[in-house]
Design a protein around this motif. Structure first.
Motif, mmCIF file in Angstrom:
data_model
loop_
_atom_site.group_PDB
_atom_site.id
_atom_site.type_symbol
_atom_site.label_atom_id
_atom_site.label_comp_id
_atom_site.label_asym_id
_atom_site.label_seq_id
_atom_site.Cartn_x
_atom_site.Cartn_y
_atom_site.Cartn_z
ATOM 1 N N GLY A 127 -106.971 -64.230 29.743
ATOM 2 C CA GLY A 127 -108.120 -63.446 29.315
ATOM 3 C C GLY A 127 -109.372 -63.764 30.124
ATOM 4 O O GLY A 127 -110.135 -62.869 30.487
ATOM 5 N N GLU A 128 -109.571 -65.050 30.437
ATOM 6 C CA GLU A 128 -110.718 -65.449 31.266
ATOM 7 C C GLU A 128 -110.626 -64.834 32.656
ATOM 8 O O GLU A 128 -111.622 -64.373 33.220
ATOM 9 N N ARG A 129 -109.423 -64.862 33.235
ATOM 10 C CA ARG A 129 -109.242 -64.269 34.562
ATOM 11 C C ARG A 129 -109.517 -62.767 34.519
ATOM 12 O O ARG A 129 -110.144 -62.208 35.433
ATOM 13 N N ALA A 130 -109.033 -62.097 33.455
ATOM 14 C CA ALA A 130 -109.250 -60.654 33.318
ATOM 15 C C ALA A 130 -110.739 -60.350 33.176
ATOM 16 O O ALA A 130 -111.255 -59.410 33.792
ATOM 17 N N ASP A 131 -111.433 -61.144 32.364
ATOM 18 C CA ASP A 131 -112.870 -60.932 32.181
ATOM 19 C C ASP A 131 -113.631 -61.135 33.489
ATOM 20 O O ASP A 131 -114.569 -60.386 33.800
ATOM 21 N N TRP A 132 -113.236 -62.162 34.256
ATOM 22 C CA TRP A 132 -113.890 -62.437 35.529
ATOM 23 C C TRP A 132 -113.696 -61.275 36.498
ATOM 24 O O TRP A 132 -114.637 -60.825 37.164
#
Length: 202
Positions: A127-132
């Motif tokens: 999720g963090e990678r997607a948000d970034w």
């Protein structure tokens, strides 16, 4: 065997993260014991647990650390590069990844299907990678590099699928010519650019 004399806590943590990437890549998540990682890092089990509460926590911490190294290297190489060029640089790097950390995401995704302790942190990491990535897309749209009609979430998801696939389809399974791959990525980037404004009717 505790903390190595003259080595700081931060350096010990770094040793553990590097050792974890190598041991997980070699033995897989299920085949790795905490003691294996501690031994590879040259520290005691107690020293490992002083930094990480579990094997699952160590796996996801290693994922985050190695992901940050790649991004930091790209930014350091050219801090003024455009968002489109940054995405292209990441894309060109995908088929050539040979370091042990590339297997971390594979191990995390597989382990997450069977181990609840891995599932939550792995979901958070993805999720963090997607948000970034979605934020990069928004920046590209704000700078007129990317079509504002595109969904940042959808494009981020597409990029994640490419990244996850690159961890599975390694060069020893199927190699791709660098020039051909770059040409394809460049064509995709062109398709994602804002549409040219239409001229006045004649």
């Amino acid at each position: 065997m505790g903390r190595i004399a003259g080595v700081t806590a931060a350096e010990t943590r770094e040793r553990l993260l590097r050792a974890a990437a190598e041991v997980f890549a070699e033995r897989g998540y299920d085949g790795t014991r905490v003691a294996d990682i501690a031994a590879a890092a040259g520290v005691s089990n107690g020293a490992l647990y002083a930094h990480f509460g579990s094997k699952a926590e160590l796996l996801v911490a290693a994922l985050r650390a190695h992901g940050r190294r790649l991004l930091a290297g790209l930014f350091a190489a050219d801090p003024d590069r455009s968002i489109t060029d940054l995405l292209l640089a990441i894309g060109r790097w995908l088929p050539r990844r040979r370091d042990p950390s590339r297997f971390l995401i594979v191990e995390a995704l597989v382990a997450a299907r069977r181990d609840a302790d891995v599932a939550g942190p792995t979901r958070a990491y993805v999720g963090e990678r997607a948000d970034w990535l979605a934020e990069l897309v928004r920046l590209g749209q704000a700078g007129d590099e990317l079509d504002p009609a595109l969904s940042p979430g959808a494009l981020a998801h597409f990029c994640l699928l490419l990244a996850m696939g690159s961890a599975l389809i390694t060069p020893d399974l199927h190699a791709v010519d660098d020039e051909e791959w770059t040409a394809l990525l460049t064509r995709l980037a062109t398709a994602l650019a804002p549409a040219a404004p239409k001229g006045p009717p004649r």
